[in-house]
Design a protein around this motif. Structure first.
Motif, PDB file in Angstrom:
ATOM      1  N   ASP A  11       4.144  -9.273  10.309  1.00  0.00           N
ATOM      2  CA  ASP A  11       3.610  -8.698  11.530  1.00  0.00           C
ATOM      3  C   ASP A  11       2.474  -7.749  11.141  1.00  0.00           C
ATOM      4  O   ASP A  11       2.653  -6.907  10.259  1.00  0.00           O
ATOM      5  CB  ASP A  11       4.721  -7.927  12.250  1.00  0.00           C
ATOM      6  N   PRO A  12       1.317  -7.864  11.772  1.00  0.00           N
ATOM      7  CA  PRO A  12       0.207  -6.972  11.434  1.00  0.00           C
ATOM      8  C   PRO A  12       0.569  -5.489  11.535  1.00  0.00           C
ATOM      9  O   PRO A  12      -0.025  -4.663  10.849  1.00  0.00           O
ATOM     10  CB  PRO A  12      -0.876  -7.335  12.450  1.00  0.00           C
ATOM     11  N   GLU A  13       1.549  -5.155  12.352  1.00  0.00           N
ATOM     12  CA  GLU A  13       1.971  -3.760  12.493  1.00  0.00           C
ATOM     13  C   GLU A  13       2.475  -3.177  11.171  1.00  0.00           C
ATOM     14  O   GLU A  13       2.448  -1.968  10.977  1.00  0.00           O
ATOM     15  CB  GLU A  13       3.048  -3.627  13.569  1.00  0.00           C
ATOM     16  N   GLU A  14       2.918  -4.046  10.246  1.00  0.00           N
ATOM     17  CA  GLU A  14       3.360  -3.578   8.936  1.00  0.00           C
ATOM     18  C   GLU A  14       2.228  -2.838   8.217  1.00  0.00           C
ATOM     19  O   GLU A  14       2.480  -1.912   7.445  1.00  0.00           O
ATOM     20  CB  GLU A  14       3.840  -4.743   8.074  1.00  0.00           C
ATOM     21  N   LEU A  15       1.010  -3.245   8.475  1.00  0.00           N
ATOM     22  CA  LEU A  15      -0.143  -2.571   7.873  1.00  0.00           C
ATOM     23  C   LEU A  15      -0.258  -1.137   8.371  1.00  0.00           C
ATOM     24  O   LEU A  15      -0.635  -0.241   7.623  1.00  0.00           O
ATOM     25  CB  LEU A  15      -1.432  -3.338   8.172  1.00  0.00           C
ATOM     26  N   GLU A  16       0.063  -0.936   9.622  1.00  0.00           N
ATOM     27  CA  GLU A  16       0.038   0.410  10.190  1.00  0.00           C
ATOM     28  C   GLU A  16       1.088   1.286   9.515  1.00  0.00           C
ATOM     29  O   GLU A  16       0.825   2.438   9.165  1.00  0.00           O
ATOM     30  CB  GLU A  16       0.290   0.337  11.695  1.00  0.00           C
TER      31      GLU A  16
END
Length: 149
Positions: free
Chosen positions: A83-88
């Motif tokens: 999930d791209p949110e993991e980058l956050e």
């Protein structure tokens, strides 16, 4: 801009060319299927900047930092990102502020990654690869000139 990259040595040379031309802060997206040479290019980049050890794909750790010549270069591999949110959660913005970042599989971070300064799409071409660059015209011209030497 398109260039032919006939073998692994030339892929490393391309990484070295990019290492000479990119200065922090810079974001480089490396795109292409598995086995296209993204990590090989990163190895050439890091070696040109003075790294003496192995350069491995950070597939499981997501990021590998390299402290070279007073600056930090980050090598990201987002292939396993769910999930791209993991980058956050990992603080991606802090990594990109004043460094150079090479990002494999940037499409996995869509929506959270800023626009790249330079993008390279690698594709099979016979026995070798072809690389298609997009980015600022002056940088593309500099890459073309350096590659022809």
């Amino acid at each position: 801009m398109r260039i032919d990259i006939p073998n692994e040595q030339e892929m490393e040379r391309l990484g070295a060319v990019l290492a000479q031309l990119l200065h922090a802060p810079a974001l480089l997206f490396l795109q292409g299927d598995l086995g296209m040479g993204k990590t090989t290019l990163a190895r050439g980049f890091m070696r040109e900047r003075g790294h003496k050890g192995n350069v491995k794909s950070p597939t499981y750790t997501l990021v590998e930092p390299y402290e070279l010549g007073g600056e930090t270069i980050y090598h990201f591999d987002l292939y396993r990102l769910c999930d791209p949110e993991e980058l956050e959660f990992m603080g991606i913005r802090d990594y990109l502020n004043a460094s150079i970042a090479l990002v494999e599989w940037p499409d996995k971070g869509m929506g959270l990654l800023p626009q790249a300064d330079l993008e390279l799409m690698l594709e099979s071409h016979g026995e070798g690869r072809v690389g298609t660059f997009s980015g600022e015209a002056a940088l593309l011209h500099a890459i073309e000139q350096a590659w022809q030497r």
